[in-house]
Write an enzyme that holds these catalytic residues in place. Sequence first.
Site, PDB file in Angstrom:
ATOM      1  N   ASP A  42     -25.016 -29.006  14.382  1.00 30.95           N
ATOM      2  CA  ASP A  42     -25.754 -27.895  13.817  1.00 30.95           C
ATOM      3  C   ASP A  42     -25.814 -26.773  14.849  1.00 30.95           C
ATOM      4  OD1 ASP A  42     -27.256 -26.432  12.132  1.00 30.95           O
ATOM      5  OD2 ASP A  42     -29.119 -27.516  12.480  1.00 30.95           O
TER       6      ASP A  42
ATOM      7  N   CYS B 144     -54.380  -9.512  -6.853  1.00 35.66           N
ATOM      8  CA  CYS B 144     -55.313  -8.404  -7.055  1.00 35.66           C
ATOM      9  C   CYS B 144     -54.587  -7.074  -7.229  1.00 35.66           C
ATOM     10  CB  CYS B 144     -56.317  -8.326  -5.911  1.00 35.66           C
ATOM     11  SG  CYS B 144     -55.572  -7.836  -4.351  1.00 35.66           S
TER      12      CYS B 144
ATOM     13  N   LYS C 285     -23.759 -34.555   3.456  1.00 30.97           N
ATOM     14  CA  LYS C 285     -24.981 -33.917   3.938  1.00 30.97           C
ATOM     15  C   LYS C 285     -26.306 -34.571   3.614  1.00 30.97           C
ATOM     16  CE  LYS C 285     -23.563 -29.311   4.821  1.00 30.97           C
ATOM     17  NZ  LYS C 285     -23.870 -27.917   4.709  1.00 30.97           N
TER      18      LYS C 285
ATOM     19  N   TYR D  96     -14.109 -30.066  18.594  1.00 28.41           N
ATOM     20  CA  TYR D  96     -13.767 -31.065  17.586  1.00 28.41           C
ATOM     21  C   TYR D  96     -12.445 -30.841  16.867  1.00 28.41           C
ATOM     22  CZ  TYR D  96     -16.146 -27.631  14.629  1.00 28.41           C
ATOM     23  OH  TYR D  96     -16.549 -26.478  14.026  1.00 28.41           O
TER      24      TYR D  96
ATOM     25  N   CYS E  47     -60.199  -9.633  -2.959  1.00 31.10           N
ATOM     26  CA  CYS E  47     -59.102 -10.311  -3.665  1.00 31.10           C
ATOM     27  C   CYS E  47     -59.563 -11.688  -4.153  1.00 31.10           C
ATOM     28  CB  CYS E  47     -57.898 -10.456  -2.735  1.00 31.10           C
ATOM     29  SG  CYS E  47     -56.576 -11.443  -3.456  1.00 31.10           S
TER      30      CYS E  47
ATOM     31  N   LYS F 187     -21.675 -33.762  12.127  1.00 27.47           N
ATOM     32  CA  LYS F 187     -21.536 -32.341  11.838  1.00 27.47           C
ATOM     33  C   LYS F 187     -22.603 -31.662  12.679  1.00 27.47           C
ATOM     34  CE  LYS F 187     -20.903 -29.166   8.006  1.00 27.47           C
ATOM     35  NZ  LYS F 187     -21.664 -28.041   8.495  1.00 27.47           N
TER      36      LYS F 187
HETATM   37  S1  IVH Z   1     -14.312 -29.539  10.924  1.00 28.80           S
HETATM   38  C1  IVH Z   1     -11.155 -27.436   8.690  1.00 28.80           C
HETATM   39  N1  IVH Z   1     -16.005 -30.901  12.343  1.00 28.80           N
HETATM   40  O1  IVH Z   1     -19.370 -27.120   9.921  1.00 28.80           O
HETATM   41  C2  IVH Z   1     -12.133 -28.213   9.469  1.00 28.80           C
HETATM   42  N2  IVH Z   1     -16.713 -28.824  11.416  1.00 28.80           N
HETATM   43  O2  IVH Z   1     -19.645 -26.402   7.026  1.00 28.80           O
HETATM   44  C3  IVH Z   1     -13.459 -27.665   9.299  1.00 28.80           C
HETATM   45  N3  IVH Z   1     -19.003 -28.222  11.993  1.00 28.80           N
HETATM   46  O3  IVH Z   1     -17.888 -24.041  10.019  1.00 28.80           O
HETATM   47  C4  IVH Z   1     -14.361 -27.909  10.389  1.00 28.80           C
HETATM   48  N4  IVH Z   1     -19.439 -29.996  13.197  1.00 28.80           N
HETATM   49  O4  IVH Z   1     -18.788 -24.920  12.186  1.00 28.80           O
HETATM   50  C5  IVH Z   1     -15.805 -29.790  11.614  1.00 28.80           C
HETATM   51  N5  IVH Z   1     -17.421 -32.219  13.637  1.00 28.80           N
HETATM   52  C6  IVH Z   1     -17.207 -31.090  12.922  1.00 28.80           C
HETATM   53  C7  IVH Z   1     -18.181 -30.103  12.761  1.00 28.80           C
HETATM   54  C8  IVH Z   1     -17.896 -28.987  11.994  1.00 28.80           C
HETATM   55  C9  IVH Z   1     -19.915 -28.847  12.749  1.00 28.80           C
HETATM   56  C10 IVH Z   1     -19.243 -26.944  11.298  1.00 28.80           C
HETATM   57  C11 IVH Z   1     -18.185 -25.934  11.464  1.00 28.80           C
HETATM   58  C12 IVH Z   1     -17.893 -25.407  10.072  1.00 28.80           C
HETATM   59  C13 IVH Z   1     -18.999 -25.935   9.290  1.00 28.80           C
HETATM   60  C14 IVH Z   1     -18.554 -26.191   7.853  1.00 28.80           C
END
Ligand code: IVH
Length: 693
Positions: A121, A436, A339, A247, A456, A119
């Site tokens: 960032d 203070c 997460k 992605y 203070c 995921k």
């Molecule tokens: S899939 C419907 N894949 O995470 C599919 N999202 O918390 C939804 N994000 O707004 C997204 N890496 O910006 C997907 N490999 C990844 C991702 C990803 C980052 C972000 C994306 C989304 C957020 C959701």
Amino acid sequence: MSTQPTAERMVALAAALRYHQHRYYILDDPEISDAEFDAIFQELQRLEAENPALASPNSPTVRVGGQIAERFEKVRHPGPILSLANAFAPEDMWAWRDRLRRLLPEDEQNRLAYVVEPKFDGLTVVLHYTNGDFVLGTTRGDGEVGENITPNLRTVRSLPLTIPIETEPIPQNAAPIPSPHSSVPAPTRLVIRGEAYVTVEDFDAFNRSQEEQGERTYANPRNFAAGSLRLLDSSISAGRPLRLWCYQALILEGVDPPPASHWDSLAYLRGLGLPVCPEVRRFSDDQFEALIDYLTHWHDLRARLPYELDGMVVKVDSLALQERLGFTGKDPRWAVAYKTGGEEAATKLLDITVKVGRTGAVTPNAVLAPVAIGGVTVSAATLHNEDYISELDIRVGDTVLVKRAGDVIPKVLRPLPELRDGSEQPWQMPATCPDCGQPLVRPEGEVATYCVNNACPAQLVRKVEYFVGKGSLDIAGFGSRQAELFVEQGFIHTLADIFDLPWETISQMEGYGEKRVENLRAAIEAAKARPAARLLTGLGIRFVGSTVAELVMAVYPDLPSLMAADEESLSAIEGIGPKIATSLVEFFARQPNRALIERFAALGVRMTGDARKMAAGTAQPLAGLTFVITGTLPTMGRDEAKEYIEARGGKVTGSVSAKTDFLLAGEKAGSKLEKAEKLGVPVLDEDGLRQKG
Ligand code: IVH
């Protein structure tokens, strides 16, 4: 000079640039040098300037930006841009899988497979290609409507402006350039979702250089990406080191047969030359255990990658099953973000309190619902300053992501807005000091807010804590509790009062029995004899920590002579810059501070530093040597011997090992002497030490 007709030449140059950009920014495997690349680039730029009618809007030269927007046009997305539900523990993942299986008929259940990917960032972007040309790029916005940031996105080097990218090398002089050498035909329409991101290295370097120039810095890579892509002047975006991962194909037309799975569509996108992260894994349903094992180790992956991850995403692989599963609210049922683990955890932000520091700076702190992170329960974390909270839009009541690494103070990384229920409250810095009651002030151009009331009590408590603390006078038995109590009782108004406490009164107080009072008094008495560098550190002068204090006190014999020093002579000291020199001079120019030093002296606090360090000059005859001291020396006390050695560049440690260079031994030397002899470490007496340096 080429003899090709100009139009052909321009097409050839553009194709060559695209090819080499792809090799450089996506494959990370350049074939030509930067100088060669620049030469091609400049030739195309020149031809475009001379022949504007022949210039393409997707020419590789648009990477430098230039278009300035007045505002961003709103664009409706072709479909909702969904967000993701979160999982915070393996149990959540098992529950997610159970739910999927319940929603599917039995034969489908057995065909389930999953793709796991990082995921990223960064900032979500939606990219539109028509017949292979990049025609539109937007932000996610509210998921329905985004903002048109096409000119800024064109400056992102890893975003192909045309697809497919030529995958064969293109000789620079080949003419005329045929359509791209890729075997993949361009889709007639492609809308993809990706993430604009920045590497940790680029992010840090950018913030450092901004700081040096007094410009704004960004709290995290996501804010950096968002800030850089929402600049109205695209030539500024062009200077931002942004990258892209794609992605998801949201719409794909003109491809027959279309990919049937997420896995295949990623391969397809990669084949077009789009940047697709190679860190993707596919697991079948009966490998779900292995999938979870991979997820719980995702921080290993993060440690290996040059960019920040925000967790992992798990997606159902089959696109047909994705469609069947659909979504609830804004979250697809077929995907989930994982997460936690490692150093981060999500928890509720119960409240934000502020604390006054010794400089008067007021820092907001998070009061958290207790959460275990890496085996430690965390219930408080720093929130840095007011801007940090407003930029990240952290609200009281939010579920927040908290990070704890090693011994550092835990910090709130960001809120998880997808978990809001509407009851969250935005936060504001209070107008008055919580201790203070005086008004707080935020000086123009500074991020910190201050309590500027010299009287203070909270500030004084923090100053005392610092003064008696390890790095300063190191007074055993004197901690935060005593600092608070003695300030509150009115025993301490200035730091010098620490050496003039009303012991009669204290010994009447609860918890302060004879032994305790005796020990505390003795510890305070002993602190008077510490070298003046410790006292100087303890004053908490801006930019003057223990290292600076030692540098300065190695040059000036005592504090009164330091007080008389001017900026010029201070800056002449190696390691002391003008900022430090000014800070010292300004501090000692103030009458109350001079009076404070005089009072210290009157109370018998040592004013002299380690001038012997200066006497020893730069020769440092004991540099690089490690000593251990044992037994009773004829004239020197232990501390004195230690200072003597350190003043000459040597180091003193507590126990004898093979790394010890000399044992300095006096009378009644015991086990250390035995050990030194066993290890063959040479033994010196006091005279022997003096002869060495
Ligand atoms: S899939 C419907 N894949 O995470 C599919 N999202 O918390 C939804 N994000 O707004 C997204 N890496 O910006 C997907 N490999 C990844 C991702 C990803 C980052 C972000 C994306 C989304 C957020 C959701």
